[in-house]
Enzyme design. Structure first.
Site, PDB file in Angstrom:
ATOM      1  N   TRP A  87      -8.020  -8.910   2.159  1.00  0.00           N
ATOM      2  CA  TRP A  87      -6.614  -8.938   1.750  1.00  0.00           C
ATOM      3  C   TRP A  87      -6.387  -8.265   0.399  1.00  0.00           C
ATOM      4  CZ3 TRP A  87      -2.552  -9.230   4.495  1.00  0.00           C
ATOM      5  CH2 TRP A  87      -1.299  -9.465   3.914  1.00  0.00           C
TER       6      TRP A  87
ATOM      7  N   THR B 279     -11.692 -11.459   8.195  1.00  0.00           N
ATOM      8  CA  THR B 279     -11.132 -11.017   6.924  1.00  0.00           C
ATOM      9  C   THR B 279     -10.776 -12.242   6.096  1.00  0.00           C
ATOM     10  OG1 THR B 279      -9.379  -9.653   5.908  1.00  0.00           O
ATOM     11  CG2 THR B 279      -8.787 -10.889   7.874  1.00  0.00           C
ATOM     12  N   CYS B 280     -10.546 -12.054   4.803  1.00  0.00           N
ATOM     13  CA  CYS B 280     -10.200 -13.177   3.917  1.00  0.00           C
ATOM     14  C   CYS B 280      -9.537 -12.605   2.671  1.00  0.00           C
ATOM     15  CB  CYS B 280     -11.443 -13.996   3.567  1.00  0.00           C
ATOM     16  SG  CYS B 280     -12.739 -13.064   2.725  1.00  0.00           S
ATOM     17  N   GLY B 281      -9.829 -13.155   1.505  1.00  0.00           N
ATOM     18  CA  GLY B 281      -9.245 -12.631   0.279  1.00  0.00           C
ATOM     19  C   GLY B 281      -9.985 -11.426  -0.254  1.00  0.00           C
TER      20      GLY B 281
END
Length: 281
Positions: free
Chosen positions: A265, A236-238
């Site tokens: 996110w 996962t990330c932004g």
């Protein structure tokens, strides 16, 4: 079954670019919050590997959502990549001109849609130039080619599945954002979002995965950065872009079944009812 290295060298591409089944894709993407003067498409228009078409992740995306560049449905995806001349039987090499972000995302998208023969050019356009590869600024005229989508739903996770993974600890969740965003010490670049992380996740910033030249680190150098890579993993990330870089690195380590949380996110933190952890993992 996918195996081997998910990246190819610029020298390999130089030796194989004329093969009739090779298609080169420029996936340059510039995060909008950086407020750069040029877009990825403009950079491609100014200079690209001969014959490379541009894949814009902000154009080939799902509709009906405020979330950025979400994975489109297979009908829309097939229609758009067909027009780029990308289809069945192609060996696809994806590159970009900015930190491997767009290339890894497109690599992941094509694999979700069932295309297995896709690689990322290690080091991007600069690596191509460094081996004496020619560039051009003329847009290619691709011939439309049939693309058969065979969706691999195991490679993408939605928010409901993420809640279950977080609560049930069924997967290792790897967060690719910077460490200070993960801990909640730095603000998110997207206005209105709190920082922090999904409970139970760990921090492995995608910036740690490349060397000074912009090439991905070797498998030996990557291995100490991750926990047990044989168990189920989600990145996962932004907004689901640098998470694909992490998935690419994990494929280099032999785990080709890593899932990406598409909404990442931006989706998780937009709902105040979802738990947010701060501090170290």
């Amino acid at each position: 079954m996918e195996s081997g290295d998910p990246l190819v060298t610029a020298q390999w591409l130089k030796e194989n670019i004329s093969a009739p089944d090779v298609r080169v894709v420029d996936a340059t993407w510039i995060p909008p919050f950086l407020n750069r003067d040029e877009t990825g498409r403009q950079l491609w228009s100014n200079c690209h590997i001969p014959g490379a078409v541009h894949f814009d992740i902000d154009a080939i995306k799902a509709g009906g959502t405020d979330l950025p560049h979400m994975l489109p449905d297979p009908v829309m995806f097939s229609s758009r990549v067909r027009k780029l001349g990308i289809g069945d039987g192609n060996r696809i090499v994806v590159y970009d001109q900015f930190n491997m972000f767009g290339a890894a995302r497109v690599w992941w998208m094509l694999r979700v849609m069932g295309h297995q023969d896709v690689k990322v050019l290690d080091g991007g356009l600069q690596a191509w130039i460094d081996v004496g590869g020619e560039t051009e600024d003329m847009p290619p005229v691709p011939m439309e080619r049939h693309f058969t989508a065979r969706v691999r739903s195991d490679l993408v996770k939605d928010v409901t599945q993420m809640v279950a993974a977080s609560e049930g600890k069924t997967h290792t969740i790897i967060d690719a954002r910077s460490k200070d965003r993960f801990t909640g010490e730095a603000p998110e670049p997207r206005e209105g979002l709190p920082s922090g992380h999904i409970p139970g996740s760990i921090s492995v910033p995608s910036s740690m995965l490349s060397d000074e030249s912009g090439k991905m680190k070797s498998a030996d150098a990557l291995k100490p950065l991750f926990p047990d890579t044989s168990r189920p993993l989600i990145t996962t990330c932004g907004s689901g872009v640098s998470a694909a870089v992490t998935a690419l690195a994990l494929a280099r380590l032999g785990n080709w079944d890593v899932a990406v949380y598409d909404g990442s996110w931006t989706e998780w933190a937009s709902d105040s009812s979802r738990p947010i952890a701060t501090g170290e993992a």
